[in-house]
Design an enzyme around this catalytic site. Structure first.
Site, PDB file in Angstrom:
ATOM      1  N   CYS A   1       9.135 -95.545  72.568  1.00  0.00           N
ATOM      2  CA  CYS A   1       8.987 -96.081  74.421  1.00  0.00           C
ATOM      3  C   CYS A   1       7.826 -96.869  74.322  1.00  0.00           C
ATOM      4  O   CYS A   1       6.823 -96.407  74.181  1.00  0.00           O
ATOM      5  CB  CYS A   1       9.611 -94.230  74.934  1.00  0.00           C
ATOM      6  SG  CYS A   1       9.361 -94.851  76.649  1.00  0.00           S
TER       7      CYS A   1
ATOM      8  N   CYS B   1      11.381 -83.942  74.922  1.00  0.00           N
ATOM      9  CA  CYS B   1      11.213 -85.375  74.833  1.00  0.00           C
ATOM     10  C   CYS B   1      10.219 -85.515  74.115  1.00  0.00           C
ATOM     11  O   CYS B   1       8.759 -85.805  74.017  1.00  0.00           O
ATOM     12  CB  CYS B   1      10.922 -85.619  76.412  1.00  0.00           C
ATOM     13  SG  CYS B   1      12.192 -87.488  76.891  1.00  0.00           S
TER      14      CYS B   1
ATOM     15  N   CYS C   1      21.945 -84.845  74.002  1.00  0.00           N
ATOM     16  CA  CYS C   1      20.839 -85.226  75.036  1.00  0.00           C
ATOM     17  C   CYS C   1      20.551 -86.557  73.689  1.00  0.00           C
ATOM     18  O   CYS C   1      20.310 -86.119  72.822  1.00  0.00           O
ATOM     19  CB  CYS C   1      19.613 -84.160  75.517  1.00  0.00           C
ATOM     20  SG  CYS C   1      18.604 -85.732  75.647  1.00  0.00           S
TER      21      CYS C   1
ATOM     22  N   GLU D   1      15.787 -87.958  67.735  1.00  0.00           N
ATOM     23  CA  GLU D   1      15.703 -86.868  67.866  1.00  0.00           C
ATOM     24  C   GLU D   1      16.737 -86.446  69.035  1.00  0.00           C
ATOM     25  O   GLU D   1      16.815 -87.833  70.073  1.00  0.00           O
ATOM     26  CB  GLU D   1      15.116 -85.563  68.526  1.00  0.00           C
ATOM     27  CG  GLU D   1      13.390 -86.325  69.263  1.00  0.00           C
ATOM     28  CD  GLU D   1      12.683 -85.245  69.978  1.00  0.00           C
ATOM     29  OE1 GLU D   1      11.172 -85.276  68.708  1.00  0.00           O
ATOM     30  OE2 GLU D   1      12.474 -84.806  70.605  1.00  0.00           O
TER      31      GLU D   1
ATOM     32  N   ASN E   1       7.729 -79.939  81.294  1.00  0.00           N
ATOM     33  CA  ASN E   1       6.855 -79.284  79.898  1.00  0.00           C
ATOM     34  C   ASN E   1       5.111 -79.576  79.260  1.00  0.00           C
ATOM     35  O   ASN E   1       5.405 -80.597  79.029  1.00  0.00           O
ATOM     36  CB  ASN E   1       8.101 -79.910  78.266  1.00  0.00           C
ATOM     37  CG  ASN E   1       9.086 -79.140  78.509  1.00  0.00           C
ATOM     38  OD1 ASN E   1       9.278 -77.614  78.319  1.00  0.00           O
ATOM     39  ND2 ASN E   1      10.443 -79.983  78.834  1.00  0.00           N
TER      40      ASN E   1
ATOM     41  N   CYS F   1       4.804 -87.829  78.798  1.00  0.00           N
ATOM     42  CA  CYS F   1       5.445 -87.703  77.783  1.00  0.00           C
ATOM     43  C   CYS F   1       5.168 -87.680  76.833  1.00  0.00           C
ATOM     44  O   CYS F   1       4.819 -88.542  76.461  1.00  0.00           O
ATOM     45  CB  CYS F   1       6.525 -88.730  78.349  1.00  0.00           C
ATOM     46  SG  CYS F   1       8.229 -89.281  77.353  1.00  0.00           S
TER      47      CYS F   1
ATOM     48  N   CYS G   1       4.723 -93.730  80.359  1.00  0.00           N
ATOM     49  CA  CYS G   1       4.670 -92.511  81.477  1.00  0.00           C
ATOM     50  C   CYS G   1       4.176 -90.756  81.006  1.00  0.00           C
ATOM     51  O   CYS G   1       3.393 -90.562  79.575  1.00  0.00           O
ATOM     52  CB  CYS G   1       5.903 -91.464  81.545  1.00  0.00           C
ATOM     53  SG  CYS G   1       7.446 -92.583  82.221  1.00  0.00           S
TER      54      CYS G   1
HETATM   55  N1  SAH Z   1      12.916 -93.940  80.351  1.00  0.00           N
HETATM   56  C1  SAH Z   1      14.373 -92.709  80.915  1.00  0.00           C
HETATM   57  C2  SAH Z   1      14.837 -91.083  79.499  1.00  0.00           C
HETATM   58  C3  SAH Z   1      13.933 -90.621  78.922  1.00  0.00           C
HETATM   59  S1  SAH Z   1      12.930 -89.329  79.774  1.00  0.00           S
HETATM   60  C4  SAH Z   1      13.527 -91.926  81.753  1.00  0.00           C
HETATM   61  O1  SAH Z   1      12.728 -92.095  82.249  1.00  0.00           O
HETATM   62  O2  SAH Z   1      14.469 -91.460  82.980  1.00  0.00           O
HETATM   63  C5  SAH Z   1      14.121 -87.483  80.998  1.00  0.00           C
HETATM   64  C6  SAH Z   1      13.936 -87.078  81.009  1.00  0.00           C
HETATM   65  O3  SAH Z   1      12.684 -86.219  81.017  1.00  0.00           O
HETATM   66  C7  SAH Z   1      12.658 -88.119  82.020  1.00  0.00           C
HETATM   67  O4  SAH Z   1      13.234 -87.646  83.137  1.00  0.00           O
HETATM   68  C8  SAH Z   1      10.848 -87.749  81.818  1.00  0.00           C
HETATM   69  O5  SAH Z   1      10.037 -87.931  82.956  1.00  0.00           O
HETATM   70  C9  SAH Z   1      11.528 -85.991  81.536  1.00  0.00           C
HETATM   71  N2  SAH Z   1      10.463 -85.729  81.228  1.00  0.00           N
HETATM   72  C10 SAH Z   1       9.509 -86.350  80.617  1.00  0.00           C
HETATM   73  N3  SAH Z   1       8.254 -85.997  79.811  1.00  0.00           N
HETATM   74  C11 SAH Z   1       8.859 -84.603  80.583  1.00  0.00           C
HETATM   75  C12 SAH Z   1       7.549 -83.350  79.936  1.00  0.00           C
HETATM   76  N4  SAH Z   1       6.746 -83.019  79.063  1.00  0.00           N
HETATM   77  N5  SAH Z   1       8.680 -82.178  80.568  1.00  0.00           N
HETATM   78  C13 SAH Z   1       9.620 -82.422  81.784  1.00  0.00           C
HETATM   79  N6  SAH Z   1      10.552 -83.629  81.400  1.00  0.00           N
HETATM   80  C14 SAH Z   1       9.919 -84.851  80.630  1.00  0.00           C
END
Ligand code: SAH
Length: 336
Positions: free
Chosen positions: A110, A327, A103, A90, A286, A117, A114
Site C-alpha cells: 500500500c 492488517c 476480509c 493475506e 492493534n 498501519c 498511514c
Molecule cells: N486503505 C483502506 C483499507 C485498508 S485499511 C482504508 O484506509 O480504509 C482497513 C482498516 O484497518 C482501516 O480503517 C485502517 O485504518 C485499519 N487499520 C490499519 N492499521 C491498523 C491497526 N494497527 N490497528 C487497527 N486498525 C488498523
C-alpha cells in the site's frame, strides 16, 4: 494460457463463442468453479470429453498457493497467499453472528503511508487483478468448506486506487456468486474524487471511511492522504454518496492513547457524524512493533458518549487476537 478468473461473465461467453463453443457453456463452467469449487476442466463432468480437453488447452483456473494458515481459537483464519509472480497477500476469514465474513486485500502492499498501519511499511507493489480478488473468495470457501456471506474490502491496499478492478469485482460477485453489493463493505482512507465516482456506479455498496481524527491538523500527522483532501471535502463527498445511494456511511475511528481520544475529539466526532449522518465503528488500535501507538483506555467512554448523543456507534469485535490478524502483520512478518 488465460486465467479464467480474470474474465467477466459476459467476456467468457463471448470468448467461448469466438472459439466456436456454445455461450451457455460459460454458465456451466462458472457453476463448477464458483459453486462447486471444482477447478480442473477434466473434472467438469457435464462438459463433453473434447470440450474438457479443448478448454484445458487454452484456459486455466489460476489460484494462489496457500503459504501459511493461522487459525484462532475464535474460528478466525488468516491466510497468507502466494500469487503467480511470487508476491504475497493475506486475507482473513471471520465468523460473526450475522454470517461468515472475509476480509480481502486489494493491492500488493500500500502506498498510503498511514502511520499506524503494518500494510504500508514496505510500500506499494501493484494492484490485484480481478482474478486475484475472486481467487481469495474461492480459496477460502474451498479451504473452510463454508459459504461466505459478507465481504469487507479492508485488507492490504487502498481499494479506490484499484478502482476499475474493484468495481468489476463487486459486479461479478453478483453475476457469478449471486452476492448483492449490500453485503460488501469498501473501506477507504478517503480518496474524495473516487467517492463521487463510486456514488454513480448504481451499487448498494457500504462505504466505510477511515477517519481516525477530527481535525485536518491531527489527521495529517497520522494519515498523509489528509494533505490531499480536507475533512470538509471528505464529509461533502460522504453526504453526496449517502444522498445518491441511500447507503449510510460508517466512520472507522481507531482509538490511540493520547492522540485522538480526548474530549475535544469526541465532540468533533459527534458533529462530523451528525453532518454526514454516519455511523461510527470504534476500533482499538492493534499495536504493531513498527510504531509506538498504544491502545486508548477510553474506548468505553467514547462509545457511551456517542450513544448518548444519538450516534449509532459500535465497537469492533476483536477477532483472532491470538494470531497476527491485524492488517498486513502476517505478510510483513513473512517478508523479513
Ligand atoms: N486503505 C483502506 C483499507 C485498508 S485499511 C482504508 O484506509 O480504509 C482497513 C482498516 O484497518 C482501516 O480503517 C485502517 O485504518 C485499519 N487499520 C490499519 N492499521 C491498523 C491497526 N494497527 N490497528 C487497527 N486498525 C488498523
Amino acid at each position: 494460457m488465460l486465467n479464467i478468473l480474470n474474465f467477466k461473465k459476459d467476456e467468457l461467453k463471448n470468448f467461448l463463442v469466438e472459439n466456436n463453443f456454445k455461450s451457455f457453456k460459460a454458465k456451466q463452467i462458472i457453476d463448477w468453479i464458483y459453486d462447486k469449487k471444482v477447478f480442473k476442466f477434466e473434472e467438469m463432468t457435464n462438459l463433453s470429453k473434447s470440450e474438457r480437453e479443448e478448454f484445458g488447452k487454452i484456459l486455466e483456473v489460476s489460484l494462489p498457493i496457500i503459504v501459511k494458515v493461522q487459525e484462532s481459537r475464535d474460528g478466525t483464519i488468516k491466510f497468507l497467499l502466494e500469487l503467480f509472480d511470487g508476491n504475497l497477500i493475506e486475507c482473513v476469514f471471520m465468523m460473526y453472528d450475522y454470517g461468515n465474513t472475509i476480509c480481502i486485500s486489494t493491492q500488493v502492499g500500500c502506498r498510503m503511508g498511514c502511520k499506524f498501519c503494518a500494510s504500508t511499511v514496505n510500500g506499494f507493489l501493484r494492484n490485484l487483478e480481478l482474478g486475484e480478488l475472486m481467487a481469495q473468495i474461492l480459496v477460502v470457501e474451498k479451504y473452510t468448506n463454508k459459504k461466505i456471506n459478507r465481504i469487507v474490502l479492508m485488507g492490504t491496499g487502498e481499494p479506490l486506487y484499484n478502482y476499475e478492478n474493484i468495481v468489476t469485482f463487486i459486479r461479478e460477485m453478483k453475476d457469478k456468486l449471486g452476492m448483492s453489493s449490500r453485503h460488501i463493505t469498501l473501506s477507504t482512507c478517503g480518496i474524495v474524487p473516487k467517492i463521487y465516482d463510486l456514488a454513480e456506479e448504481n451499487l448498494s455498496l457500504n462505504l466505510a471511511i477511515s477517519l481516525h481524527a477530527v481535525t485536518d491538523e491531527k489527521r495529517k500527522t497520522i494519515m498523509p492522504i489528509a494533505n490531499a483532501y480536507s475533512i470538509d471535502e471528505l464529509i461533502d463527498a460522504c453526504i453526496y454518496y449517502f444522498d445518491k445511494t441511500g447507503r449510510r456511511i460508517s466512520f472507522e475511528y481507531l482509538l490511540i492513547d493520547g492522540l485522538n481520544d480526548r474530549d475535544e475529539d469526541i465532540n468533533g466526532l459527534i458533529s462530523l457524524c451528525e453532518r454526514a449522518k454516519a455511523h461510527v465503528n470504534l476500533i482499538p488500535v492493534n499495536e504493531i512493533k513498527e510504531n509506538d501507538f498504544k491502545q486508548s483506555r477510553k474506548i468505553n467512554k467514547f462509545h457511551n458518549n456517542l450513544l448518548k448523543n444519538g450516534i449509532n456507534a459500535t465497537m469492533r469485535q476483536k477477532k483472532g487476537v491470538d494470531i497476527d490478524a491485524a492488517c498486513g502483520q502476517l505478510r510483513l512478518s513473512y517478508s523479513k
